[in-house]
Design a protein around this motif. Structure first.
Motif, PDB file in Angstrom:
ATOM      1  N   SER A  70      -2.764  -0.715   5.560  1.00 36.07           N
ATOM      2  CA  SER A  70      -1.684   0.210   5.187  1.00 36.07           C
ATOM      3  C   SER A  70      -0.326  -0.413   5.479  1.00 36.07           C
ATOM      4  CB  SER A  70      -1.829   1.527   5.965  1.00 36.07           C
ATOM      5  OG  SER A  70      -3.055   2.164   5.646  1.00 36.07           O
ATOM      6  N   ASP A  71      -0.219  -1.106   6.621  1.00 38.18           N
ATOM      7  CA  ASP A  71       1.036  -1.782   6.949  1.00 38.18           C
ATOM      8  C   ASP A  71       1.290  -2.945   5.988  1.00 38.18           C
ATOM      9  OD1 ASP A  71       1.446  -0.080   9.084  1.00 38.18           O
ATOM     10  OD2 ASP A  71       0.464  -1.413  10.532  1.00 38.18           O
ATOM     11  N   LEU A  72       0.232  -3.651   5.634  1.00 35.93           N
ATOM     12  CA  LEU A  72       0.367  -4.801   4.741  1.00 35.93           C
ATOM     13  C   LEU A  72       0.875  -4.380   3.370  1.00 35.93           C
ATOM     14  CD1 LEU A  72      -0.203  -7.853   4.205  1.00 35.93           C
ATOM     15  CD2 LEU A  72      -2.508  -7.169   3.489  1.00 35.93           C
ATOM     16  N   HIS A  73       0.393  -3.253   2.873  1.00 29.15           N
ATOM     17  CA  HIS A  73       0.759  -2.796   1.523  1.00 29.15           C
ATOM     18  C   HIS A  73       1.918  -1.803   1.524  1.00 29.15           C
ATOM     19  CE1 HIS A  73      -2.484  -4.740  -0.735  1.00 29.15           C
ATOM     20  NE2 HIS A  73      -3.261  -4.505   0.300  1.00 29.15           N
ATOM     21  N   GLU A  74       2.435  -1.444   2.690  1.00 25.40           N
ATOM     22  CA  GLU A  74       3.558  -0.503   2.784  1.00 25.40           C
ATOM     23  C   GLU A  74       3.281   0.768   1.981  1.00 25.40           C
ATOM     24  OE1 GLU A  74       7.107  -2.566   1.687  1.00 25.40           O
ATOM     25  OE2 GLU A  74       7.073  -3.882   3.423  1.00 25.40           O
ATOM     26  N   VAL A  75       2.175   1.415   2.318  1.00 14.86           N
ATOM     27  CA  VAL A  75       1.758   2.622   1.595  1.00 14.86           C
ATOM     28  C   VAL A  75       2.650   3.801   1.976  1.00 14.86           C
ATOM     29  CG1 VAL A  75      -0.616   1.809   1.496  1.00 14.86           C
ATOM     30  CG2 VAL A  75       0.106   3.266   3.392  1.00 14.86           C
ATOM     31  N   PRO A  76       2.630   4.887   1.185  1.00 11.21           N
ATOM     32  CA  PRO A  76       3.430   6.065   1.528  1.00 11.21           C
ATOM     33  C   PRO A  76       3.031   6.637   2.886  1.00 11.21           C
ATOM     34  CG  PRO A  76       2.581   6.225  -0.716  1.00 11.21           C
ATOM     35  CD  PRO A  76       1.917   5.051  -0.100  1.00 11.21           C
ATOM     36  N   VAL A  77       4.004   7.204   3.572  1.00 12.28           N
ATOM     37  CA  VAL A  77       3.729   7.814   4.875  1.00 12.28           C
ATOM     38  C   VAL A  77       3.020   9.154   4.689  1.00 12.28           C
ATOM     39  CG1 VAL A  77       4.790   8.781   6.941  1.00 12.28           C
ATOM     40  CG2 VAL A  77       5.664   6.652   5.973  1.00 12.28           C
ATOM     41  N   GLY A  78       3.403   9.894   3.634  1.00 13.09           N
ATOM     42  CA  GLY A  78       2.919  11.251   3.448  1.00 13.09           C
ATOM     43  C   GLY A  78       1.474  11.351   2.998  1.00 13.09           C
ATOM     44  N   LEU A  79       1.068  12.579   2.756  1.00 15.63           N
ATOM     45  CA  LEU A  79      -0.310  12.890   2.380  1.00 15.63           C
ATOM     46  C   LEU A  79      -0.443  12.749   0.862  1.00 15.63           C
ATOM     47  CD1 LEU A  79      -2.829  13.916   3.996  1.00 15.63           C
ATOM     48  CD2 LEU A  79      -2.351  16.153   3.015  1.00 15.63           C
ATOM     49  N   THR A  80      -1.002  11.640   0.422  1.00 18.46           N
ATOM     50  CA  THR A  80      -1.172  11.403  -1.015  1.00 18.46           C
ATOM     51  C   THR A  80      -2.258  12.314  -1.570  1.00 18.46           C
ATOM     52  OG1 THR A  80      -2.609   9.569  -0.382  1.00 18.46           O
ATOM     53  CG2 THR A  80      -0.372   9.027  -1.020  1.00 18.46           C
ATOM     54  N   SER A  81      -2.266  12.504  -2.888  1.00 17.88           N
ATOM     55  CA  SER A  81      -3.258  13.353  -3.539  1.00 17.88           C
ATOM     56  C   SER A  81      -4.660  12.803  -3.303  1.00 17.88           C
ATOM     57  CB  SER A  81      -2.971  13.420  -5.039  1.00 17.88           C
ATOM     58  OG  SER A  81      -4.053  14.035  -5.717  1.00 17.88           O
ATOM     59  N   CYS A  82      -5.593  13.684  -3.055  1.00 17.31           N
ATOM     60  CA  CYS A  82      -6.961  13.258  -2.755  1.00 17.31           C
ATOM     61  C   CYS A  82      -7.603  12.526  -3.929  1.00 17.31           C
ATOM     62  CB  CYS A  82      -7.813  14.477  -2.385  1.00 17.31           C
ATOM     63  SG  CYS A  82      -8.073  15.662  -3.731  1.00 17.31           S
ATOM     64  N   ILE A  83      -7.198  12.835  -5.162  1.00 19.03           N
ATOM     65  CA  ILE A  83      -7.864  12.290  -6.344  1.00 19.03           C
ATOM     66  C   ILE A  83      -7.065  11.166  -6.999  1.00 19.03           C
ATOM     67  CG2 ILE A  83      -6.873  13.772  -8.149  1.00 19.03           C
ATOM     68  CD1 ILE A  83      -9.792  14.234  -9.121  1.00 19.03           C
ATOM     69  N   SER A  84      -5.960  10.796  -6.378  1.00 13.02           N
ATOM     70  CA  SER A  84      -5.076   9.792  -6.981  1.00 13.02           C
ATOM     71  C   SER A  84      -5.757   8.426  -7.056  1.00 13.02           C
ATOM     72  CB  SER A  84      -3.802   9.678  -6.153  1.00 13.02           C
ATOM     73  OG  SER A  84      -3.021   8.589  -6.585  1.00 13.02           O
ATOM     74  N   PHE A  85      -5.407   7.660  -8.117  1.00 12.59           N
ATOM     75  CA  PHE A  85      -5.881   6.280  -8.237  1.00 12.59           C
ATOM     76  C   PHE A  85      -5.013   5.325  -7.414  1.00 12.59           C
ATOM     77  CE2 PHE A  85      -7.744   8.088 -12.095  1.00 12.59           C
ATOM     78  CZ  PHE A  85      -9.035   7.574 -12.011  1.00 12.59           C
ATOM     79  N   ALA A  86      -3.904   5.819  -6.883  1.00 11.15           N
ATOM     80  CA  ALA A  86      -3.050   4.987  -6.039  1.00 11.15           C
ATOM     81  C   ALA A  86      -3.715   4.782  -4.681  1.00 11.15           C
ATOM     82  CB  ALA A  86      -1.686   5.643  -5.874  1.00 11.15           C
ATOM     83  N   SER A  87      -3.185   3.855  -3.900  1.00  8.95           N
ATOM     84  CA  SER A  87      -3.765   3.592  -2.581  1.00  8.95           C
ATOM     85  C   SER A  87      -3.507   4.775  -1.650  1.00  8.95           C
ATOM     86  CB  SER A  87      -3.170   2.309  -1.994  1.00  8.95           C
ATOM     87  OG  SER A  87      -1.760   2.418  -1.910  1.00  8.95           O
ATOM     88  N   TYR A  88      -4.343   4.900  -0.635  1.00  4.95           N
ATOM     89  CA  TYR A  88      -4.210   5.975   0.346  1.00  4.95           C
ATOM     90  C   TYR A  88      -2.884   5.867   1.090  1.00  4.95           C
ATOM     91  CZ  TYR A  88      -8.511   8.721   0.958  1.00  4.95           C
ATOM     92  OH  TYR A  88      -9.524   9.626   0.825  1.00  4.95           O
ATOM     93  N   GLY A  89      -2.233   7.017   1.313  1.00  2.00           N
ATOM     94  CA  GLY A  89      -1.084   7.068   2.202  1.00  2.00           C
ATOM     95  C   GLY A  89      -1.556   7.093   3.651  1.00  2.00           C
TER      96      GLY A  89
END
Length: 446
Positions: free
Chosen positions: A301-320
């Motif tokens: 998560s730190d390597l990819h700088e993912v969102p801090v917040g709660l991403t959508s459970c069904i999203s194709f984006a990486s986990y926040g």
């Protein structure tokens, strides 16, 4: 006497010598050309019996109308100027015999071409190979439909959106049965894979685990066919998710672990580690492996700088990060790491409470409620209050994860069944789980 034109010869070879037979082929050719050229006018073209007789008999003073010429050329693969010229026009048989006997040939006549060397055939074949039944607007429509389903999922739920997703899948598969150039076909494969993955995810939420496995396998196989690693890993994560809720924990971990091994630094591996490996390992009691999986997910998560917040459970984006920690909470609940559950839950509490996902708020409450019962000194009142809040947040949109955890909380509260707070939670759980959707989940879990 009718002229023997190339048109007449081709129709005889193809057994189209009656008006009915010819007209049927002509109208089909017109419809195909209308689609290829995006010219809907052509689809309505027809040939009258009188027109057919004139064409077949070679009784033409001028060539047919331009649109009719286009259809005839598409249908028969020859320019109309050739179609309606007399076959073997030019020198007489006597002249040809005389030239043959003297060994002389007219220097102005080109050598005859083989049929497969006709320039029009080459152009027509190239056009056929590059033709497509799916233009950019259609691809954009399918893509935006998927984005719309994913963005509305946590508000509308699987029962509302699954029919729409199935329609998108049907359209994608219908188009794939047709012809497209490689770029368009690859995009159709990607979209078909993703919509199958979405339906597979929805099937987990409705408790249809066998159906989910089939859709996830389809999504994985379609994405692998085009080398789409992002969708492939997402599909593997959803398959692991399905196996987890089906109670097949070792398989869920193995599925996620194999995907991580293929792409250990990929952003999708965050979900595979937190949602796939850590939770399944928690159920098998492997504390060390759980800590390793969660730690690896947080480092990624730190390597990819993912969102801090709660991403959508069904999203194709990486986990926040908050989504990863929410999964860590569930893993620690299974291991009865009560203090860790409460610390992680407090860390994401503000993000969870301000998210639009009622399911996520419900699930975190159920995890914390379970942890409160696992403490050395159980906080029964607080735990049952959180349980009731979780049921109300989910309301009339039950999903299998909320059903399973609320049922588990009810079972764990069994030793205190005479406590008023436990009785109140039990009454509310029985009412909530009597909904048809929840009853279906109960039967699939039994």
């Amino acid at each position: 006497m009718p002229r023997t034109t190339l048109f007449r010869q081709l129709l005889q070879q193809r057994h189209l010598t009656t008006h009915e037979a010819f007209a049927a082929q002509y109208e089909r050719a017109a419809a195909r050309l209308a689609e290829l050229d995006r010219d809907p006018r052509l689809a309505s073209l027809q040939v009258s019996p009188r027109q057919f007789d004139r064409w077949y008999g070679g009784e033409l003073l001028t060539l047919p109308r331009p649109d009719a010429c286009r259809v005839l050329e598409h249908m028969l693969g020859r320019p109309v100027s050739e179609l309606f010229s007399t076959a073997y026009d030019g020198d007489s048989a006597h002249d040809r015999d005389e030239e043959s006997s003297t060994g002389q040939q007219a220097t102005s006549a080109p050598p005859p071409r083989e049929d497969d060397e006709n320039p029009l055939d080459i152009v027509a074949r190239t056009r056929q190979l590059t033709a497509s039944n799916a233009d950019d607007a259609t691809l954009a429509f399918l893509d935006s439909s998927l984005e719309g389903i994913a963005s509305r999922y946590e508000q509308d739920g699987p029962y509302v959106l699954r029919p729409q997703a199935r329609q998108v899948r049907q359209l994608a598969h219908t188009l794939l049965d047709g012809r497209q150039p490689p770029r368009t076909r690859r995009e159709l494969f990607r979209l078909a894979a993703r919509v199958s993955g979405l339906i597979g995810y929805m099937a987990v939420n409705t408790g249809d685990f066998a159906l989910s496995e089939a859709y996830c396998t389809e999504a994985r196989d379609l994405s692998r066919e085009i080398g789409d690693l992002d969708t492939d890993l997402w599909a593997c994560g959803t398959l692991s998710f399905s196996l987890y809720y089906a109670g097949r924990y070792d398989e869920a971990d193995a599925c996620a672990a194999a995907a991580v091994e293929r792409a250990p630094r990929h952003a999708q591996s965050i979900r595979l580690l937190a949602n796939g490996r850590a939770r399944a390992l928690g159920k098998t009691g492997d504390r060390r492996a759980v800590e390793q999986a969660i730690g690896q997910a947080l480092r990624l998560s730190d390597l990819h700088e993912v969102p801090v917040g709660l991403t959508s459970c069904i999203s194709f984006a990486s986990y926040g990060r908050a989504r990863t920690l929410a999964n860590a909470v569930t893993s620690h609940v299974a291991l009865r790491n009560t203090a860790q559950v409460l610390r992680d839950a407090e860390q994401i509490d503000d993000l969870v409470e301000h998210s639009t996902s009622s399911w996520s708020r419900s699930l975190v409450r159920l995890d914390v409620a379970t942890a409160l019962l696992q403490q050395r000194t159980p906080d029964i009142d607080h735990a049952m209050a959180l349980g009731r809040e979780a049921l109300r947040l989910c309301g009339d949109s039950p999903i299998s994860s909320v059903y399973q955890r609320s049922r588990d909380l009810h079972e764990q509260a069994g030793p205190w069944r005479d406590h008023s707070a436990v009785r109140d939670y039990g009454d509310e759980f029985r009412t909530w789980s009597s909904q048809p959707a929840a009853l279906a989940m109960a039967s699939s879990a039994s």
